[in-house]
Scaffold this motif. Structure first.
Motif, PDB file in Angstrom:
ATOM      1  N   SER A  50       2.948  -6.474  14.800  1.00  0.00           N
ATOM      2  CA  SER A  50       3.222  -7.419  13.715  1.00  0.00           C
ATOM      3  C   SER A  50       4.388  -8.330  14.060  1.00  0.00           C
ATOM      4  O   SER A  50       5.290  -7.956  14.818  1.00  0.00           O
ATOM      5  N   SER A  51       4.360  -9.515  13.453  1.00  0.00           N
ATOM      6  CA  SER A  51       5.494 -10.439  13.558  1.00  0.00           C
ATOM      7  C   SER A  51       6.226 -10.566  12.232  1.00  0.00           C
ATOM      8  O   SER A  51       7.418 -10.886  12.206  1.00  0.00           O
ATOM      9  N   TYR A  52       5.490 -10.313  11.127  1.00  0.00           N
ATOM     10  CA  TYR A  52       6.057 -10.464   9.786  1.00  0.00           C
ATOM     11  C   TYR A  52       5.864  -9.185   8.986  1.00  0.00           C
ATOM     12  O   TYR A  52       4.979  -8.369   9.273  1.00  0.00           O
ATOM     13  N   TRP A  53       6.686  -9.017   7.948  1.00  0.00           N
ATOM     14  CA  TRP A  53       6.672  -7.789   7.156  1.00  0.00           C
ATOM     15  C   TRP A  53       5.317  -7.542   6.494  1.00  0.00           C
ATOM     16  O   TRP A  53       4.835  -6.407   6.471  1.00  0.00           O
ATOM     17  N   ASP A  54       4.679  -8.580   5.974  1.00  0.00           N
ATOM     18  CA  ASP A  54       3.392  -8.375   5.301  1.00  0.00           C
ATOM     19  C   ASP A  54       2.329  -7.892   6.287  1.00  0.00           C
ATOM     20  O   ASP A  54       1.458  -7.088   5.939  1.00  0.00           O
ATOM     21  N   GLU A  55       2.420  -8.336   7.537  1.00  0.00           N
ATOM     22  CA  GLU A  55       1.490  -7.837   8.562  1.00  0.00           C
ATOM     23  C   GLU A  55       1.776  -6.375   8.874  1.00  0.00           C
ATOM     24  O   GLU A  55       0.849  -5.566   9.039  1.00  0.00           O
ATOM     25  N   PHE A  56       3.062  -6.048   8.955  1.00  0.00           N
ATOM     26  CA  PHE A  56       3.434  -4.653   9.212  1.00  0.00           C
ATOM     27  C   PHE A  56       2.888  -3.741   8.108  1.00  0.00           C
ATOM     28  O   PHE A  56       2.369  -2.650   8.394  1.00  0.00           O
ATOM     29  N   GLU A  57       3.013  -4.153   6.868  1.00  0.00           N
ATOM     30  CA  GLU A  57       2.537  -3.328   5.755  1.00  0.00           C
ATOM     31  C   GLU A  57       1.046  -3.010   5.907  1.00  0.00           C
ATOM     32  O   GLU A  57       0.616  -1.870   5.696  1.00  0.00           O
ATOM     33  N   LYS A  58       0.274  -4.010   6.289  1.00  0.00           N
ATOM     34  CA  LYS A  58      -1.177  -3.797   6.444  1.00  0.00           C
ATOM     35  C   LYS A  58      -1.468  -2.809   7.571  1.00  0.00           C
ATOM     36  O   LYS A  58      -2.297  -1.917   7.425  1.00  0.00           O
ATOM     37  N   HIS A  59      -0.786  -2.978   8.691  1.00  0.00           N
ATOM     38  CA  HIS A  59      -1.010  -2.053   9.821  1.00  0.00           C
ATOM     39  C   HIS A  59      -0.544  -0.639   9.478  1.00  0.00           C
ATOM     40  O   HIS A  59      -1.204   0.343   9.846  1.00  0.00           O
ATOM     41  N   ALA A  60       0.579  -0.524   8.792  1.00  0.00           N
ATOM     42  CA  ALA A  60       1.116   0.793   8.447  1.00  0.00           C
ATOM     43  C   ALA A  60       0.207   1.512   7.451  1.00  0.00           C
ATOM     44  O   ALA A  60       0.024   2.736   7.540  1.00  0.00           O
ATOM     45  N   GLU A  61      -0.361   0.776   6.507  1.00  0.00           N
ATOM     46  CA  GLU A  61      -1.239   1.401   5.506  1.00  0.00           C
ATOM     47  C   GLU A  61      -2.499   1.981   6.140  1.00  0.00           C
ATOM     48  O   GLU A  61      -3.061   2.950   5.632  1.00  0.00           O
ATOM     49  N   ILE A  62      -2.927   1.412   7.247  1.00  0.00           N
ATOM     50  CA  ILE A  62      -4.098   1.941   7.956  1.00  0.00           C
ATOM     51  C   ILE A  62      -3.735   3.244   8.671  1.00  0.00           C
ATOM     52  O   ILE A  62      -4.531   4.177   8.725  1.00  0.00           O
ATOM     53  N   ARG A  63      -2.515   3.318   9.170  1.00  0.00           N
ATOM     54  CA  ARG A  63      -2.126   4.423  10.047  1.00  0.00           C
ATOM     55  C   ARG A  63      -1.481   5.608   9.325  1.00  0.00           C
ATOM     56  O   ARG A  63      -1.523   6.730   9.835  1.00  0.00           O
ATOM     57  N   LEU A  64      -0.883   5.365   8.155  1.00  0.00           N
ATOM     58  CA  LEU A  64      -0.022   6.386   7.553  1.00  0.00           C
ATOM     59  C   LEU A  64      -0.407   6.704   6.115  1.00  0.00           C
ATOM     60  O   LEU A  64      -0.923   5.836   5.393  1.00  0.00           O
TER      61      LEU A  64
END
Length: 580
Positions: free
Chosen positions: A392-406
C-alpha cells in the motif's frame, strides 16, 4: 607489528596451508597472521589452526626415538631445537591496506613460499581487531573473538538490519544457549537506547529464566530494566516487557512490567492450527469452511455445537467433525486462549514490537502446543501487517489489504495505534504511509524448533516457511533455537543467514551444521568436538569468514552495565551507551 613470529609457510594452496613452527603453545582454533609481500603488495593472510602435529627433523626419526625411549631408561630425548610443529589449517582470507583501512578479500591468493607466520600478542588486541574490523562490526553484541583456548578483549557484533535474514542458535543441552539468549536480549536493549529503536524482539522463555536468571546467572533482564533511568526505561521498554499466563504466580517486583497473556479465539485462523498440528486434507477443508461460514465465531461454533448438528450443517462426515473437535479441544482448557476477546493482549503485543521494544514470554506454565500456537499467531500477525503495508501507499489501501489478511476482532483494536507507526504524513487528500524500511526489525524466537518446523507440518504451508522466504523484505526475522539441526525442514534451514553453532550432540549433527552454515566450515569437525560451554562458531552470509566467539556469562555483563548506569550522571535517549 603483527605479533610474535613463530614459523614459516611450508606448503599448501589458497585455502589449506601447512605451517612449520617452533615449539610454541599453539591450540586448535588459534588465529595466526601470515605476512606476505609478493609482487610488491603487502597483505596479511588470516590463518586458522585446525590440526597440530609434533615432528622431528629427519624423516621417520620420530618412531625410532619413541622406541628407544620406551625400551631404554638411558635413552636421551632430542633437544627442543630438533622438534618442530607441523600446523595445518584454513586460510580464511586476507586483508590489504586501501586508503588507510584494511579491506578483506576471500582467499583467492596464496602467500609466497616461506612467508613469516605470526601469533598476535596476548593483551595487544588492537592489531587483530583492526584487521578484522569489517567482520566483527555492528550494533548487536554477541560475544568476544575466540582464538584457541584464549579470548582476547575483541568484541564481536552483528548488524541488526540483517536479523530479518533469520538466525539460528544450535547446540545441545548445557552448551550455553540460554545464556546466549540473555546476552542477545541485553544487546537489543542497548541497541534500542539509541535513536531510532531498531529491534522489536519477541522472546519465548520456556523455563522462565530470562527475567531473573538461573544457574550461574544470579541476575536477569529485570535487573537491566530496573537500573535504567525512568525516561530511558519508558522509551526503550515501553508499557511492559513480561508476559505470563498466570499473574498470580509472578514475582511482585516484576508485576508493574507484566501483563497476563491472553489471546482470543476470534484471533486464531485455520492456517494457525494447520501450522502446529498434522491434519488430513478433509479436516483442513472443514477448518477453512467453518472460518468462511462463521468468521470470528468459527472456533466457538466448532467447539460448542453438537457433532451431529455440525455434520449436517457442513455436509462433512461425522468422523471428520469429531477429529476436528479433538484437534481443537486443547483450547477449551487453555490458560492463554480464551473466548472473551476483551481479554486479548495481542494488539498490545504488536504495539510493543512495532515500537521497537522487547517482550519476554514465560511459557513454562503452558503446554507445548499452546506455545507453538502463540508463536504462530504473533508471527503471522506481524508478517501480515507488514505485507499489507508493503502493498500500500495510502492508509485506505492498507485497511483493505489488512482486512483481507487479519481477523476483524484484532484490527478493530489495533487500527488507531497502527496509524501512529505506519503513517508518514498527509498529502492534503490522503494519509501517506511510511516505507517498511523505516520500521524496526521484528525478530521472533522459535523455541523447540524441530517440533514446529519438521517437514510433516510444512507440507500444507506454514507461516514460518512464508517468513523464511519473504520476511527479509518486510523486516520480519526468525530466531530459531534448537538442540538439533537435522529434524528442521530444509527450506527453513536454507533461509537462515546467521548461525551460532555451539556444542552439538553427535557427528551427524556436526555434519548437518557444517552443511547448513552460511560460510565454508569444511575441516572444522575437530573444532566442533572441542567447543566448551559458551564457545561457538559464528557464520553469516554477509560476513566473509567464520568467526569463532565465546559468549561471556550474562551475569558479568549485567553487573558491568548496572555499574555504568550508576556512574552516569545523566543519560538521555540517543546517547551512545558504550561511553557510559
Amino acid at each position: 607489528m603483527l605479533g610474535e613470529k613463530i614459523g614459516t609457510v611450508q606448503e599448501g594452496n589458497q585455502e589449506d596451508l601447512v605451517v612449520k613452527a617452533k615449539q610454541f603453545d599453539i591450540a586448535v582454533g588459534d588465529i595466526l597472521l601470515i605476512l606476505s609481500r609478493s609482487h610488491r603488495k603487502e597483505r596479511v593472510f588470516i590463518f586458522r589452526v585446525l590440526e597440530i602435529r609434533n615432528k622431528l627433523y629427519g624423516e621417520g626419526d620420530e618412531k625410532k626415538v619413541a622406541n628407544n625411549l620406551l625400551l631404554s631408561e638411558r635413552a636421551v630425548k632430542p633437544s627442543e631445537e630438533l622438534i618442530y610443529l607441523e600446523i595445518r589449517g584454513k586460510v580464511l582470507g586476507y586483508v590489504q591496506r586501501e586508503e588507510d583501512k584494511w579491506v578483506f578479500y576471500y582467499p583467492s591468493r596464496i602467500p609466497e613460499p616461506f612467508a613469516s607466520v605470526y601469533r598476535p600478542k596476548r593483551g595487544a588486541d588492537e592489531v587483530l581487531a583492526d584487521i578484522l574490523r569489517n567482520e566483527i562490526s555492528g550494533n548487536l553484541f554477541v560475544g568476544f573473538l575466540r582464538t584457541g583456548g584464549n579470548t582476547p578483549n575483541i568484541p564481536v557484533y552483528l548488524p541488526s538490519d540483517f536479523l530479518a535474514m533469520h538466525m539460528g542458535i544450535f547446540g545441545t543441552t548445557g552448551c550455553g544457549k540460554s545464556n546466549t539468549m540473555m546476552v542477545l536480549i541485553k544487546s537489543a536493549i542497548e541497541a534500542n537506547m539509541k535513536k531510532p529503536r531498531t529491534i522489536g524482539f519477541f522472546v519465548i522463555d520456556p523455563h522462565d529464566e530470562y527475567a531473573f536468571g538461573s544457574g550461574e546467572n544470579k541476575h536477569g533482564i529485570h535487573h537491566i530494566v530496573e537500573c535504567l533511568p525512568d525516561q530511558i526505561r519508558k522509551n526503550v521498554i515501553g508499557e511492559f516487557y513480561y508476559l505470563t499466563p498466570v499473574m498470580s504466580g509472578t514475582r511482585p517486583e516484576i508485576r508493574p512490567y507484566a501483563r497476563e497473556l491472553k489471546i482470543a479465539w476470534s484471533e486464531i485462523l485455520p492456517s494457525d492450527i494447520i501450522s502446529i498440528k498434522e491434519v488430513k486434507e478433509q479436516q483442513m477443508a472443514l477448518l477453512y469452511l467453518a472460518h468462511a461460514k462463521w468468521k470470528d465465531q468459527w472456533i466457538k461454533r466448532l467447539l460448542y455445537t453438537d457433532a451431529n448438528q455440525l455434520a449436517d450443517e457442513t455436509d462433512y462426515p461425522l468422523v471428520t467433525v469429531l477429529a476436528v473437535k479433538r484437534r481443537l479441544s486443547f483450547l477449551h482448557y487453555s490458560k492463554v486462549f480464551v473466548e472473551d476477546s476483551n481479554l486479548s493482549v495481542l494488539p498490545q503485543i504488536i504495539k510493543q514490537l512495532e515500537n521497537g521494544n522487547i517482550l519476554i514470554v514465560n511459557t513454562s506454565l503452558i503446554s507445548e502446543e499452546e506455545q507453538f500456537l502463540l508463536t504462530t499467531i504473533v508471527s503471522r500477525t506481524i508478517f501480515s501487517l507488514r505485507a499489507a503495508l508493503k502493498s500500500s501507499s495510502y492508509w485506505d489501501e492498507f485497511e483493505k489489504h489488512a482486512e483481507i489478511r487479519l481477523p476483524a476482532t484484532f484490527l478493530g483494536k489495533a487500527k488507531n495505534f497502527l496509524k501512529d507507526f505506519y503513517i508518514s504524513h498527509s498529502d492534503g487528500k490522503k494519509l501517506v504511509l511510511k516505507q517498511v524500511e523505516e520500521l524496526p526489525v521484528v525478530l521472533v524466537t522459535v523455541e523447540e524448533a524441530p517440533s514446529l518446523m519438521k517437514p510433516e507440518l510444512m507440507k500444507h504451508g506454514s507461516i514460518f516457511k512464508d517468513i523464511s522466504r519473504q520476511g527479509r523484505k518486510f523486516r520480519v526475522g526468525l530466531l530459531i533455537i534448537s538442540q538439533q539441526v537435522t529434524p528442521i525442514d530444509n527450506t527453513i534451514l536454507s533461509q537462515i543467514n546467521t548461525e551460532i553453532n555451539m556444542q552439538l550432540g553427535n557427528e551427524r549433527e556436526i555434519e548437518a551444521a557444517i552443511n547448513n552454515a552460511s560460510k565454508n566450515l569444511r575441516g572444522y569437525q575437530t573444532e566442533f568436538r572441542i567447543l566448551r560451554k559458551g564457545d561457538a562458531l559464528l557464520t553469516a552470509s554477509y560476513r566473509m569468514m567464520p568467526i569463532p566467539i565465546h559468549v561471556p556469562l550474562f551475569d558479568k555483563l549485567c553487573v558491568e552495565f548496572i555499574e555504568r548506569m550508576k556512574k552516569s550522571e545523566e543519560v538521555v535517549e540517543g546517547q551512545d551507551v558504550s561511553i557510559l
